[in-house]
Design a protein around this motif. Structure first.
Motif, mmCIF file in Angstrom:
data_model
loop_
_atom_site.group_PDB
_atom_site.id
_atom_site.type_symbol
_atom_site.label_atom_id
_atom_site.label_comp_id
_atom_site.label_asym_id
_atom_site.label_seq_id
_atom_site.Cartn_x
_atom_site.Cartn_y
_atom_site.Cartn_z
ATOM 1 N N UNK A 293 -27.481 0.363 -8.588
ATOM 2 C CA UNK A 293 -26.644 0.055 -7.455
ATOM 3 C C UNK A 293 -26.592 1.166 -6.379
ATOM 4 N N UNK A 294 -26.219 0.732 -5.079
ATOM 5 C CA UNK A 294 -26.170 1.603 -4.177
ATOM 6 C C UNK A 294 -24.833 1.494 -3.561
ATOM 7 N N UNK A 295 -24.228 2.454 -2.992
ATOM 8 C CA UNK A 295 -22.649 2.082 -2.363
ATOM 9 C C UNK A 295 -22.931 2.310 -0.917
ATOM 10 N N UNK A 296 -21.977 1.551 -0.247
ATOM 11 C CA UNK A 296 -21.799 1.854 1.368
ATOM 12 C C UNK A 296 -20.344 1.684 1.777
ATOM 13 N N UNK A 297 -20.102 2.641 2.714
ATOM 14 C CA UNK A 297 -18.702 2.691 3.178
ATOM 15 C C UNK A 297 -18.980 2.866 4.766
#
Lengths: 219, 219
Positions: A152-156
């Motif tokens: 997974x990759x995270x985005x904010x």
């Protein structure tokens, strides 16, 4: 599309080369108008690549990527100028790592703030999207290099449309959009920046930076 | 085996009930000699369960488990007494979460220190092993509840024999030892305690605390 990459290090070069392989134009920006490392990269990367100052790059790019070292990101963005950044999406990959106390590094911004938030506060007309900061550069542009891409990759970020646009860029890098977890507003960058302390220790324990986090859920 | 559990909340109760189901004796310890919550738990848990003060519990246990709230852990251990803790393995599950500024919590010890290190410094004759602090209590004692157990746990501590003993306890909880990643000395607790900021935001984004991190490696 036209991309600005602020920072001439391995992250900037890796992302830049990937964007060029996808047919985008990339202007890499540095502190000085002359930068041997960047100019060698440009010479190898072909006609879609160019180099200039932080401000040259920021003026050129429709999307700006902050790939500077976290400790100097705010100065680099200041050199890029508020005007050149206004209205644009800024992909912030930097982590505020502080190596001044030796290894492993600590964080110069942490806990009650984050670099992502500092940048968003300093440039309110820029749409800051924090992502890719929890990975080695090799995995950023080639998620399949680890576990067949099943991680997974995270985005904010505060702006939904900006996050959607960044998601399109990530998909071009090979990321399955369903594997990119939207944590929420830019304040959630505190979460991903504070992943670095364990990331660095996992690098040591595993003996490789070719790894990533996968979030496994209950039934 | 005889276990002390410091802390009468959901983590202490969940770990305590699991240990009793495995045939161990458990004395739960609290601040006061009379604690209605703990005594209800004892009444339901059967003859292997008992309750006393932090010191009563620490004296009883061959292994001591810190399941207090991180903000009061040092006071609880002080009440348990240096003498009762000396020479023992202390499994530290606490996180130094600070809710005083509202939600999401920040960390009261962070970046250049960790609660695990603070405890180890305060009790040099105790073998502090930090683990289980990156999970909801349900997953701590039932790793199979998430993704068939195919995810990772982290362990930090200065004493290899103590870590091996804790690994045996974790195996009784259902953890595959190969999925427990030894990050190194107690200083690496900085890494796992700083996982909490993203853990809390993932809880929000996923809408469940039934999840865990799996480390996926390259070829």
């Amino acid at each position: 599309m036209k991309f600005a990459i602020l920072g001439t290090g391995i992250v900037g070069q890796t992302i830049g080369s990937k964007l060029i392989s996808l047919g985008h134009q990339v202007k890499m920006g540095g502190r000085e108008a002359v930068n041997t490392t960047a100019q060698e990269w440009v010479a190898g990367a072909g006609v879609l690549a160019s180099y200039g100052t932080f401000q040259d790059a920021a003026c050129f790019g429709e999307i700006v990527i902050n790939a500077t070292a976290g400790g100097v990101s705010l100065q680099a963005l200041q050199a890029a100028s508020t005007q050149a950044l206004a209205g644009k999406v800024l992909i912030d990959i930097a982590n505020p790592l502080d190596f001044s106390q030796g290894m492993p590094p600590t964080l110069s911004v942490v806990n009650t703030d984050s670099l992502g938030e500092q940048i968003q506060r300093a440039y309110p007309q820029t749409k800051v999207v924090k992502t890719l900061n929890t990975l080695s550069s090799k995995v950023m542009v080639n998620p399949g290099a680890v576990g067949g891409g099943e991680h997974n990759l995270f985005i904010s970020g505060n702006d939904a449309a900006a996050k959607a646009q960044v998601l399109d860029v990530l998909a071009q890098f090979g990321w399955d959009k369903a594997r990119v977890i939207d944590l929420g507003d830019i304040g959630t960058a505190r979460g991903t920046e504070q992943l670095l302390p364990i990331w660095i220790r996992l690098w040591g324990a595993l003996g490789t930076d070719l790894f990533n986090f996968r979030i496994v859920r209950g039934a």
